[in-house]
Design an enzyme around this catalytic site. Structure first.
Site, mmCIF file in Angstrom:
data_model
loop_
_atom_site.group_PDB
_atom_site.id
_atom_site.type_symbol
_atom_site.label_atom_id
_atom_site.label_comp_id
_atom_site.label_asym_id
_atom_site.label_seq_id
_atom_site.Cartn_x
_atom_site.Cartn_y
_atom_site.Cartn_z
ATOM 1 N N TYR A 114 -1.004 -0.977 10.558
ATOM 2 C CA TYR A 114 -1.129 -1.152 9.087
ATOM 3 C C TYR A 114 0.130 -0.733 8.194
ATOM 4 O O TYR A 114 0.778 -1.274 7.217
ATOM 5 C CB TYR A 114 -2.473 -0.248 8.455
ATOM 6 C CG TYR A 114 -2.748 -0.527 7.250
ATOM 7 C CD1 TYR A 114 -3.404 -2.006 6.782
ATOM 8 C CD2 TYR A 114 -2.629 0.398 6.049
ATOM 9 C CE1 TYR A 114 -3.577 -1.970 5.509
ATOM 10 C CE2 TYR A 114 -2.850 0.215 4.569
ATOM 11 C CZ TYR A 114 -3.571 -1.187 4.562
ATOM 12 O OH TYR A 114 -4.009 -1.460 3.177
ATOM 13 N N SER A 143 0.898 -1.168 -0.113
ATOM 14 C CA SER A 143 -0.231 0.035 0.071
ATOM 15 C C SER A 143 1.110 1.228 -0.111
ATOM 16 O O SER A 143 2.070 1.090 0.550
ATOM 17 C CB SER A 143 -0.936 -0.064 1.297
ATOM 18 O OG SER A 143 -1.585 1.239 1.445
HETATM 19 N N1 LIG Z 1 -8.691 -0.780 -0.383
HETATM 20 C C1 LIG Z 1 -7.713 -0.106 -0.547
HETATM 21 O O1 LIG Z 1 -7.801 1.349 -0.457
HETATM 22 C C2 LIG Z 1 -6.451 -0.589 -0.476
HETATM 23 C C3 LIG Z 1 -5.446 0.523 -0.574
HETATM 24 C C4 LIG Z 1 -3.987 -0.242 -0.532
HETATM 25 C C5 LIG Z 1 -3.866 -1.523 -0.214
HETATM 26 N N2 LIG Z 1 -4.929 -2.411 0.080
HETATM 27 C C6 LIG Z 1 -4.809 -3.724 0.256
HETATM 28 O O2 LIG Z 1 -5.292 -4.527 -0.576
HETATM 29 C C7 LIG Z 1 -5.647 -5.904 -0.017
HETATM 30 C C8 LIG Z 1 -7.077 -6.212 -0.408
HETATM 31 O O3 LIG Z 1 -7.771 -5.172 0.514
HETATM 32 P P1 LIG Z 1 -9.388 -4.785 0.130
HETATM 33 O O4 LIG Z 1 -9.394 -3.456 0.200
HETATM 34 O O5 LIG Z 1 -9.919 -5.530 -0.974
HETATM 35 O O6 LIG Z 1 -9.896 -5.410 1.533
HETATM 36 P P2 LIG Z 1 -11.383 -6.546 1.514
HETATM 37 O O7 LIG Z 1 -12.405 -6.278 0.814
HETATM 38 O O8 LIG Z 1 -11.715 -6.339 3.228
HETATM 39 O O9 LIG Z 1 -10.639 -7.742 1.340
HETATM 40 C C9 LIG Z 1 -9.835 -8.572 2.110
HETATM 41 C C10 LIG Z 1 -9.482 -9.898 1.717
HETATM 42 O O10 LIG Z 1 -8.487 -10.281 2.778
HETATM 43 C C11 LIG Z 1 -9.002 -11.692 3.165
HETATM 44 N N3 LIG Z 1 -8.337 -11.894 4.489
HETATM 45 C C12 LIG Z 1 -8.488 -11.209 5.524
HETATM 46 N N4 LIG Z 1 -7.664 -11.839 6.420
HETATM 47 C C13 LIG Z 1 -7.405 -13.147 5.871
HETATM 48 C C14 LIG Z 1 -6.950 -14.357 6.388
HETATM 49 N N5 LIG Z 1 -6.398 -14.463 7.703
HETATM 50 N N6 LIG Z 1 -6.543 -15.459 5.824
HETATM 51 C C15 LIG Z 1 -7.059 -15.308 4.436
HETATM 52 N N7 LIG Z 1 -7.942 -14.464 3.852
HETATM 53 C C16 LIG Z 1 -7.829 -13.100 4.528
HETATM 54 C C17 LIG Z 1 -10.335 -11.494 3.213
HETATM 55 O O11 LIG Z 1 -10.987 -12.736 3.035
HETATM 56 P P3 LIG Z 1 -11.898 -13.660 4.266
HETATM 57 O O12 LIG Z 1 -12.502 -12.701 4.928
HETATM 58 O O13 LIG Z 1 -12.698 -14.551 3.277
HETATM 59 O O14 LIG Z 1 -10.929 -14.640 4.862
HETATM 60 C C18 LIG Z 1 -10.662 -10.381 1.949
HETATM 61 O O15 LIG Z 1 -10.934 -11.320 0.687
HETATM 62 C C19 LIG Z 1 -5.202 -5.544 1.174
HETATM 63 O O16 LIG Z 1 -3.964 -6.263 1.610
HETATM 64 C C20 LIG Z 1 -5.188 -4.343 1.730
HETATM 65 O O17 LIG Z 1 -4.339 -4.101 2.612
HETATM 66 C C21 LIG Z 1 -6.292 -1.945 0.018
#
Ligand SMILES: NC(=O)c1ccc[n+]([C@@H]2O[C@H](COP(=O)([O-])OP(=O)(O)OC[C@H]3O[C@@H](n4cnc5c(N)ncnc54)[C@H](OP(=O)(O)O)[C@@H]3O)[C@@H](O)[C@H]2O)c1
Length: 250
Positions: free
Chosen positions: A150, A137
């Site tokens: 984070y 990120s």
């Molecule tokens: N959204 C943003 O603005 C943003 C910006 C920069 C980086 N990111 C990064 O992008 C990635 C995806 O984020 P998102 O925004 O799409 O969030 P999200 O919609 O909350 O998705 C998070 C995903 O991670 C999985 N997860 C969480 N804990 C887990 C565990 N212990 N084992 C296996 N899977 C797990 C969840 O699946 P289950 O709950 O089914 O396990 C879900 O599929 C993350 O690494 C986040 O830090 C996001």
């Protein structure tokens, strides 16, 4: 076995990972989608039933990562690309510092990627081919207010990716680090602060796929935010702290 290129995506049951699974499937990849929640995973598979297969996984479980990687290779074939994308966010307050909660961000975000790499790297090295990508990120560029746990987990992922890129020179295994700014997902839906230049999840997935297919080391977007933060990254503390305090109203 699939004749298509195989991509394993963790955190594929929601948000960015789910959109990336669909984007890759639409562009000729066979997708192995991982997450803990079977219902959400099934819904993602239903978007492209021929091309997306579910492999349930808690990324914090070292052995489970190895078992899932083996299951994917046995059913779909060698993993060409692994995108370690599972992650957890949420705010942080110094007044409610809870060591377990702080460490949990590291365990899932950084630890999940570490476990996944351990599960795919030996086979990739043996084949002399493969590609590992970590979803970090822009929050990992510098310590930001209210986001210490984070930011720390994402900074660790960026440093690991940089080191692996160097260590894997000439071994046939590529490394990418993805540093998104704000993307509209369930993770950011919880945020109660302004999120400049936020983009939609399909836009993010498209940018990720293009960067991954081009095998770029750094995939960062939207550039308006990312380049501004990269500029801040280069400032000495004497300038960085006052600027951030001003921007954050501290
Ligand atoms: N959204 C943003 O603005 C943003 C910006 C920069 C980086 N990111 C990064 O992008 C990635 C995806 O984020 P998102 O925004 O799409 O969030 P999200 O919609 O909350 O998705 C998070 C995903 O991670 C999985 N997860 C969480 N804990 C887990 C565990 N212990 N084992 C296996 N899977 C797990 C969840 O699946 P289950 O709950 O089914 O396990 C879900 O599929 C993350 O690494 C986040 O830090 C996001």
């Amino acid at each position: 076995m699939s004749a298509k290129r195989v991509v394993w995506i963790t955190g594929a049951s929601s948000g960015i990972g789910a959109a990336l699974a669909e984007e890759m499937a639409q562009n000729g990849w066979q997708v192995a989608a991982s997450g803990r929640n079977p219902d959400r995973l099934a819904a993602v598979c239903a978007r492209a039933p021929e091309a997306i297969r579910a492999f349930e996984l808690d990324v914090t479980d070292v052995e489970a990562n190895a078992s899932v990687a083996t299951a994917i290779e046995n059913t779909l074939g060698p993993i060409d690309l692994a995108v370690f994308n599972a992650g957890v966010g949420s705010g942080f307050s110094v007044d409610r510092y809870d060591a377990n909660d702080v460490f949990d961000r590291m365990r899932v975000n950084y630890g999940g990627a570490v476990n996944g790499i351990g599960a795919v790297l030996p086979a990739m090295l043996e084949r002399g081919a493969g590609h590992i990508a970590l979803t970090a990120s822009v929050a990992g560029f510098r310590g930001l207010p209210g986001g210490g746990p984070y930011s720390a987990s994402k900074a660790a992922m960026i440093a690991l990716a940089e080191s692996l890129k160097l260590d894997l020179t000439g071994r046939g295994v590529d490394v990418s680090v993805i540093t998104p700014g704000f993307v509209r997902t369930p993770l950011t839906d919880k945020n109660r602060f302004p999120m400049p230049f936020i983009i939609g999840v399909d836009d993010a997935a498209r940018r990720m796929r293009r960067g991954l297919e081009a095998r770029r080391f750094e995939i960062t977007f939207p550039r308006r935010l990312s380049y501004f933060l990269k500029l801040l990254q280069r400032l000495p503390y004497a300038l960085y702290f006052p600027i951030i305090r001003r921007v954050a109203g501290l």
